[in-house]
Write a protein that holds these residues in place. Structure first.
Motif, PDB file in Angstrom:
ATOM      1  N   ILE A   1      10.483   2.413 -15.551  1.00 53.40           N
ATOM      2  CA  ILE A   1       9.371   3.325 -15.778  1.00 53.40           C
ATOM      3  C   ILE A   1       9.353   4.448 -14.743  1.00 53.40           C
ATOM      4  CG2 ILE A   1       6.853   3.515 -15.894  1.00 53.40           C
ATOM      5  CD1 ILE A   1       6.806   0.566 -16.765  1.00 53.40           C
ATOM      6  N   ILE A   2       9.517   4.103 -13.482  1.00 55.83           N
ATOM      7  CA  ILE A   2       9.362   5.098 -12.411  1.00 55.83           C
ATOM      8  C   ILE A   2      10.687   5.559 -11.830  1.00 55.83           C
ATOM      9  CG2 ILE A   2       7.111   4.144 -11.799  1.00 55.83           C
ATOM     10  CD1 ILE A   2       8.368   2.882  -9.356  1.00 55.83           C
ATOM     11  N   GLY A   3      11.801   4.937 -12.236  1.00 59.25           N
ATOM     12  CA  GLY A   3      13.108   5.344 -11.736  1.00 59.25           C
ATOM     13  C   GLY A   3      13.603   4.432 -10.626  1.00 59.25           C
ATOM     14  N   ARG A   4      14.901   4.339 -10.503  1.00 61.27           N
ATOM     15  CA  ARG A   4      15.507   3.435  -9.516  1.00 61.27           C
ATOM     16  C   ARG A   4      15.159   3.823  -8.084  1.00 61.27           C
ATOM     17  NH1 ARG A   4      21.636   1.892 -11.457  1.00 61.27           N
ATOM     18  NH2 ARG A   4      21.161   1.377 -13.634  1.00 61.27           N
ATOM     19  N   GLU A   5      15.222   5.113  -7.796  1.00 60.92           N
ATOM     20  CA  GLU A   5      14.979   5.555  -6.420  1.00 60.92           C
ATOM     21  C   GLU A   5      13.594   5.124  -5.952  1.00 60.92           C
ATOM     22  OE1 GLU A   5      17.071   6.927  -4.204  1.00 60.92           O
ATOM     23  OE2 GLU A   5      18.578   6.547  -5.733  1.00 60.92           O
ATOM     24  N   ALA A   6      12.606   5.332  -6.815  1.00 58.51           N
ATOM     25  CA  ALA A   6      11.233   4.984  -6.443  1.00 58.51           C
ATOM     26  C   ALA A   6      11.046   3.480  -6.327  1.00 58.51           C
ATOM     27  CB  ALA A   6      10.260   5.552  -7.471  1.00 58.51           C
ATOM     28  N   ALA A   7      11.911   2.696  -6.969  1.00 59.36           N
ATOM     29  CA  ALA A   7      11.767   1.241  -6.958  1.00 59.36           C
ATOM     30  C   ALA A   7      12.579   0.570  -5.850  1.00 59.36           C
ATOM     31  CB  ALA A   7      12.180   0.665  -8.309  1.00 59.36           C
ATOM     32  N   LYS A   8      13.363   1.325  -5.110  1.00 61.42           N
ATOM     33  CA  LYS A   8      14.242   0.717  -4.107  1.00 61.42           C
ATOM     34  C   LYS A   8      13.481  -0.074  -3.051  1.00 61.42           C
ATOM     35  CE  LYS A   8      18.453   3.479  -4.372  1.00 61.42           C
ATOM     36  NZ  LYS A   8      19.323   4.465  -3.677  1.00 61.42           N
ATOM     37  N   ALA A   9      12.313   0.421  -2.644  1.00 59.10           N
ATOM     38  CA  ALA A   9      11.525  -0.289  -1.640  1.00 59.10           C
ATOM     39  C   ALA A   9      11.090  -1.657  -2.167  1.00 59.10           C
ATOM     40  CB  ALA A   9      10.298   0.524  -1.235  1.00 59.10           C
ATOM     41  N   LEU A  10      10.765  -1.715  -3.457  1.00 58.73           N
ATOM     42  CA  LEU A  10      10.372  -2.989  -4.052  1.00 58.73           C
ATOM     43  C   LEU A  10      11.559  -3.945  -4.094  1.00 58.73           C
ATOM     44  CD1 LEU A  10       8.118  -1.995  -7.076  1.00 58.73           C
ATOM     45  CD2 LEU A  10       7.439  -2.710  -4.805  1.00 58.73           C
ATOM     46  N   ILE A  11      12.729  -3.429  -4.409  1.00 52.93           N
ATOM     47  CA  ILE A  11      13.927  -4.264  -4.449  1.00 52.93           C
ATOM     48  C   ILE A  11      14.183  -4.873  -3.078  1.00 52.93           C
ATOM     49  CG2 ILE A  11      16.430  -4.265  -4.763  1.00 52.93           C
ATOM     50  CD1 ILE A  11      14.988  -4.014  -7.366  1.00 52.93           C
ATOM     51  N   LYS A  12      14.059  -4.066  -2.030  1.00 51.96           N
ATOM     52  CA  LYS A  12      14.299  -4.555  -0.666  1.00 51.96           C
ATOM     53  C   LYS A  12      13.332  -5.667  -0.303  1.00 51.96           C
ATOM     54  CE  LYS A  12      16.253  -0.251   1.151  1.00 51.96           C
ATOM     55  NZ  LYS A  12      16.046   0.901   2.071  1.00 51.96           N
ATOM     56  N   GLU A  13      12.055  -5.483  -0.637  1.00 55.30           N
ATOM     57  CA  GLU A  13      11.059  -6.510  -0.335  1.00 55.30           C
ATOM     58  C   GLU A  13      11.329  -7.782  -1.130  1.00 55.30           C
ATOM     59  OE1 GLU A  13       8.552  -6.704   1.911  1.00 55.30           O
ATOM     60  OE2 GLU A  13       9.539  -4.917   2.690  1.00 55.30           O
ATOM     61  N   LEU A  14      11.724  -7.612  -2.380  1.00 55.12           N
ATOM     62  CA  LEU A  14      12.000  -8.757  -3.238  1.00 55.12           C
ATOM     63  C   LEU A  14      13.149  -9.590  -2.684  1.00 55.12           C
ATOM     64  CD1 LEU A  14      11.667 -10.331  -5.894  1.00 55.12           C
ATOM     65  CD2 LEU A  14      13.108  -8.620  -6.994  1.00 55.12           C
ATOM     66  N   VAL A  15      14.237  -8.925  -2.295  1.00 53.36           N
ATOM     67  CA  VAL A  15      15.410  -9.629  -1.779  1.00 53.36           C
ATOM     68  C   VAL A  15      15.117 -10.234  -0.409  1.00 53.36           C
ATOM     69  CG1 VAL A  15      17.802  -9.340  -1.037  1.00 53.36           C
ATOM     70  CG2 VAL A  15      17.016  -8.241  -3.137  1.00 53.36           C
ATOM     71  N   LYS A  16      14.259  -9.560   0.369  1.00 52.05           N
ATOM     72  CA  LYS A  16      13.894 -10.085   1.684  1.00 52.05           C
ATOM     73  C   LYS A  16      13.195 -11.434   1.553  1.00 52.05           C
ATOM     74  CE  LYS A  16      11.931  -7.114   4.382  1.00 52.05           C
ATOM     75  NZ  LYS A  16      10.844  -6.276   4.966  1.00 52.05           N
ATOM     76  N   ARG A  17      12.312 -11.547   0.547  1.00 51.70           N
ATOM     77  CA  ARG A  17      11.571 -12.799   0.344  1.00 51.70           C
ATOM     78  C   ARG A  17      12.410 -13.834  -0.399  1.00 51.70           C
ATOM     79  NH1 ARG A  17       7.577  -9.219  -1.208  1.00 51.70           N
ATOM     80  NH2 ARG A  17       7.898  -9.776  -3.398  1.00 51.70           N
TER      81      ARG A  17
ATOM     82  N   MET B   1       0.829  -1.210   0.000  1.00 52.87           N
ATOM     83  CA  MET B   1       0.000   0.000   0.000  1.00 52.87           C
ATOM     84  C   MET B   1       0.865   1.262   0.000  1.00 52.87           C
ATOM     85  SD  MET B   1      -3.136  -0.923   2.575  1.00 52.87           S
ATOM     86  CE  MET B   1      -4.287  -2.234   2.166  1.00 52.87           C
ATOM     87  N   GLU B   2       1.981   1.198   0.736  1.00 52.14           N
ATOM     88  CA  GLU B   2       2.880   2.360   0.754  1.00 52.14           C
ATOM     89  C   GLU B   2       3.461   2.606  -0.632  1.00 52.14           C
ATOM     90  OE1 GLU B   2       5.750   1.527   3.735  1.00 52.14           O
ATOM     91  OE2 GLU B   2       4.380   1.894   5.402  1.00 52.14           O
ATOM     92  N   TYR B   3       3.847   1.525  -1.309  1.00 55.09           N
ATOM     93  CA  TYR B   3       4.401   1.672  -2.650  1.00 55.09           C
ATOM     94  C   TYR B   3       3.366   2.250  -3.600  1.00 55.09           C
ATOM     95  CZ  TYR B   3       5.356   0.381  -7.425  1.00 55.09           C
ATOM     96  OH  TYR B   3       5.490   0.429  -8.786  1.00 55.09           O
ATOM     97  N   ILE B   4       2.154   1.683  -3.601  1.00 55.73           N
ATOM     98  CA  ILE B   4       1.102   2.155  -4.502  1.00 55.73           C
ATOM     99  C   ILE B   4       0.772   3.616  -4.219  1.00 55.73           C
ATOM    100  CG2 ILE B   4      -1.332   1.887  -5.137  1.00 55.73           C
ATOM    101  CD1 ILE B   4      -0.983  -1.115  -4.671  1.00 55.73           C
ATOM    102  N   SER B   5       0.754   3.979  -2.936  1.00 55.32           N
ATOM    103  CA  SER B   5       0.467   5.364  -2.564  1.00 55.32           C
ATOM    104  C   SER B   5       1.519   6.308  -3.136  1.00 55.32           C
ATOM    105  CB  SER B   5       0.397   5.494  -1.043  1.00 55.32           C
ATOM    106  OG  SER B   5       0.124   6.827  -0.666  1.00 55.32           O
ATOM    107  N   ARG B   6       2.784   5.900  -3.090  1.00 53.99           N
ATOM    108  CA  ARG B   6       3.852   6.755  -3.636  1.00 53.99           C
ATOM    109  C   ARG B   6       3.699   6.926  -5.138  1.00 53.99           C
ATOM    110  NH1 ARG B   6       7.221   3.931  -0.028  1.00 53.99           N
ATOM    111  NH2 ARG B   6       8.010   2.596  -1.689  1.00 53.99           N
ATOM    112  N   VAL B   7       3.354   5.852  -5.828  1.00 54.72           N
ATOM    113  CA  VAL B   7       3.184   5.941  -7.282  1.00 54.72           C
ATOM    114  C   VAL B   7       2.014   6.860  -7.630  1.00 54.72           C
ATOM    115  CG1 VAL B   7       2.667   4.644  -9.388  1.00 54.72           C
ATOM    116  CG2 VAL B   7       4.185   3.660  -7.674  1.00 54.72           C
ATOM    117  N   LEU B   8       0.975   6.851  -6.799  1.00 51.74           N
ATOM    118  CA  LEU B   8      -0.217   7.649  -7.072  1.00 51.74           C
ATOM    119  C   LEU B   8      -0.027   9.137  -6.800  1.00 51.74           C
ATOM    120  CD1 LEU B   8      -3.015   5.323  -5.620  1.00 51.74           C
ATOM    121  CD2 LEU B   8      -2.685   5.919  -8.032  1.00 51.74           C
TER     122      LEU B   8
END
Length: 242
Positions: free
Chosen positions: A171-187, A1-8
Motif C-alpha cells: 500500500i505505502i511502498g517498500r521504502e516506507a515499510a523498511k523500518a517496519l521490516i527491521k523491527e519485525l526481524v529484530k523481534r 510513533m515514528e512510523y505512524i508520523s511518517r504515514v500521516l
C-alpha cells in the motif's frame, strides 16, 4: 510513533505536520510532549477518516472534527472486505481487523501453496504436515487457531506480523515499510529466512482498493496498530488510537 508520523505526512491536509514532528523529537525524553503527541496522532488519524469539508463542519459544531475511532475502523474493515463483529474496545476491534485480514490472505491460498509458503518461512515439515491435516479435518475457517496451537504464539504472531507488514508495503511502498521490516526481524530473527517472500504476499484485493490518499493512511495505520494490540495487549492511553 515514528512510523505512524511518517504515514500521516500530507502537505495538502489540515493536519499540523510541523507540530507533530516537533513533539515527536521531544517525546522520548519528555513525558508531557509524549502525551501531547499521542493526542495529536489520535486526532490526525481520525481526521483522515472523512473529507476536509466534513472535518471543518464538525470542528465548528463539535470542536473535534475527526470521526469516532470505531466508525473509522468500520470503514477500514469495509474497505478491506472483512467482517468484524460490532462491540468491544478499540484495541479488540483492531486485533479482529488484523486477524480477519490475515485469515483472508491465508484462505486465498490453495493447501499446496500454503504448505509451500510455510516451507519458505522455515516451518518444520512435521509441523507443516500437522497444520495441513488439521485443515483437512476442521476446514479452512479454523486456520489461525490451528497455527497458534501447532506453531505456538510466538511463531504464529511472527507470521501474522510478516503478512501484515508485506500488505502494508504494497500500500505505502517498500521504502516506507523498511523500518517496519527491521523491527519485525529484530523481534523475530527467524524471519530473516523469509527473504523475498516478505514482498510476495498478494493482497491485490486490498492494495488495489486503497489508492485514495485517505485510505493509504487509515488502512496501514489501523493494520499496524492492530498488530501492536495483538503483541502488547491493551494500551493505557485515553486516546482512541494511541
Amino acid at each position: 510513533m515514528e512510523y505512524i508520523s511518517r504515514v500521516l505526512d500530507n502537505y495538502l491536509s489540515l493536519t499540523n505536520d510541523s507540530r507533530r514532528k516537533e513533539l515527536l523529537s521531544q517525546a522520548q525524553s519528555n513525558a508531557t510532549a509524549k502525551e501531547a503527541l499521542i493526542e495529536l496522532l489520535d486526532k490526525q488519524i481520525r481526521y483522515f477518516g472523512s473529507s476536509d469539508f466534513a472535518y471543518l463542519a464538525r470542528s465548528i459544531f463539535d470542536g473535534d472534527g475527526g470521526i469516532p475511532a470505531n466508525e473509522l475502523i468500520t470503514d477500514v474493515c469495509e474497505k478491506s472486505k472483512v467482517k468484524v463483529k460490532l462491540g468491544g474496545s478499540v484495541e479488540s476491534r483492531l486485533e479482529k481487523l488484523v486477524t480477519s485480514v490475515v485469515e483472508k490472505e491465508l484462505l486465498s491460498k490453495s493447501p499446496e501453496d500454503l504448505a509451500k509458503e510455510f516451507e519458505e518461512m522455515g516451518v518444520e515439515k512435521i509441523d507443516r504436515d500437522t497444520v495441513m491435516e488439521h485443515l483437512k479435518s476442521n476446514g479452512a475457517i479454523a486456520i489461525l487457531p490451528i497455527i497458534f496451537q501447532i506453531l505456538g504464539p510466538k511463531v504464529a504472531l511472527g507470521i501474522i506480523e510478516a503478512i501484515i507488514v508485506s500488505i502494508i508495503a504494497k500500500i505505502i511502498g517498500r521504502e516506507a515499510a523498511k523500518a517496519l521490516i527491521k523491527e519485525l526481524v529484530k523481534r523475530n530473527p527467524w524471519l530473516n529466512a523469509l527473504g523475498p517472500w516478505m514482498w510476495g504476499v498478494s493482497a491485490a484485493w486490498l492494495a488495489f482498493d486503497v489508492q485514495g490518499p485517505a485510505y493509504r493512511k487509515t488502512v496501514p495505520i489501523c493494520l499496524y496498530l492492530g498488530v501492536v494490540a495483538l503483541r502488547d495487549g491493551p494500551e493505557t492511553s485515553t486516546a482512541d488510537f494511541a
